[in-house]
Design a protein around this motif. Structure first.
Motif: not given
Length: 268
Positions: A94, A96-97, A99-100, A201, A260, A262
């Motif tokens: 994904r 946004d990996y 920051t997920a 992040r 930037g 999450g």
């Protein structure tokens, strides 16, 4: 509200969190002259999305931190680890990996009101004698370990926080323990300033033995970010302390917006 006092010492890590709350609280409290000495978001959901604690683990209804973020209240002030489901971890493909948030993320109210993170996918798997361990070898595991390490070092009672520093930090030795002792002595109520961050992040270049974690929280008119270096040692993430560990008590970086980062508020 009274004006907020300028520069507060900040730990280059989760204590971007601590400095923001100190600034906010000290601006309101006229009865204290203490200067804290600490080592350096998105729309909230409209329905309940907070995971349940294991049976018999909750002794009180949920509460909030100083900024109103939800905290679960487990029976033990040291926190309660959740059942783990590695299959629920964020997909590395994904975009946004880094920051997920981990699956089933919740923040638990620890000693003195400190916000301590636990997840149902990336750890911790164990909390024994006040020390959490068993974080996943993932970006989420590294960030959880960073948030946990400082929260416990600042909030745990005497006899426990020293063990946290010994087990969860790599480098510094007895001198680092002494430095934390001075920090805690200078601000004896530091636990309540450990709150849920506004953004998290892991920087690009993550490897499964090294992660650079950034934590952001509100500051006057913007946000403040601090950076933690996390390294995988002996089967778990630990804070990598440089020889000059006074840098940990250096200033954070001003961040005007949270692009930037999450959101790591409690998640389903």
């Amino acid at each position: 509200m009274k004006s907020i006092r300028p520069p507060i010492i900040l730990f280059a890590s989760i204590i971007a969190i601590v400095i923001a709350v100190f600034a906010w609280t000290i601006g309101r409290d006229a009865d204290t002259d203490d200067t804290p000495d600490h080592p350096s978001g998105t729309t909230m959901p409209t329905e309940r999305t907070f995971p349940d604690l294991p049976p018999n683990a909750t002794s009180q209804p949920p509460t909030t931190d100083l900024f109103g973020s939800r905290l679960e209240v487990p029976a033990e002030e040291s926190g309660v680890a959740l059942q783990q489901n590695p299959a629920a971890r964020p997909d590395p493909s994904r975009p946004d990996y880094l920051t997920a948030a981990p699956a089933n993320l919740q923040w638990q109210r620890g000693w003195g009101g400190a916000a301590l993170p636990v997840s149902g996918s990336d750890g911790p798997t164990r909390i024994r004698h006040g020390v959490a361990s068993g974080f996943a070898r993932t970006p989420q595991g590294a960030a959880l370990a960073a948030l946990d390490a400082l929260g416990r070092a600042l909030a745990a009672p005497d006899g426990t926080w020293q063990q946290v520093v010994v087990e969860r930090y790599y480098g510094g030795g007895p001198a680092l323990v002494s430095r934390f002792a001075r920090s805690r002595e200078h601000t004896p109520n530091s636990a309540r300033y450990v709150v849920v961050p506004e953004g998290v992040r892991v920087q690009q270049g993550y490897r499964d033995d090294l992660a650079i974690v950034q934590i952001a929280n509100r500051a006057e008119g913007s946000y403040t970010a601090a950076t933690w270096l996390m390294t995988w040692i002996d089967g778990d993430w630990r804070v990598r302390v440089s020889d000059d560990f006074e840098k940990l008590w250096g200033p954070g970086t001003s961040v005007p917006i949270l692009t930037g980062f999450g959101s790591w508020k409690s998640q389903p």
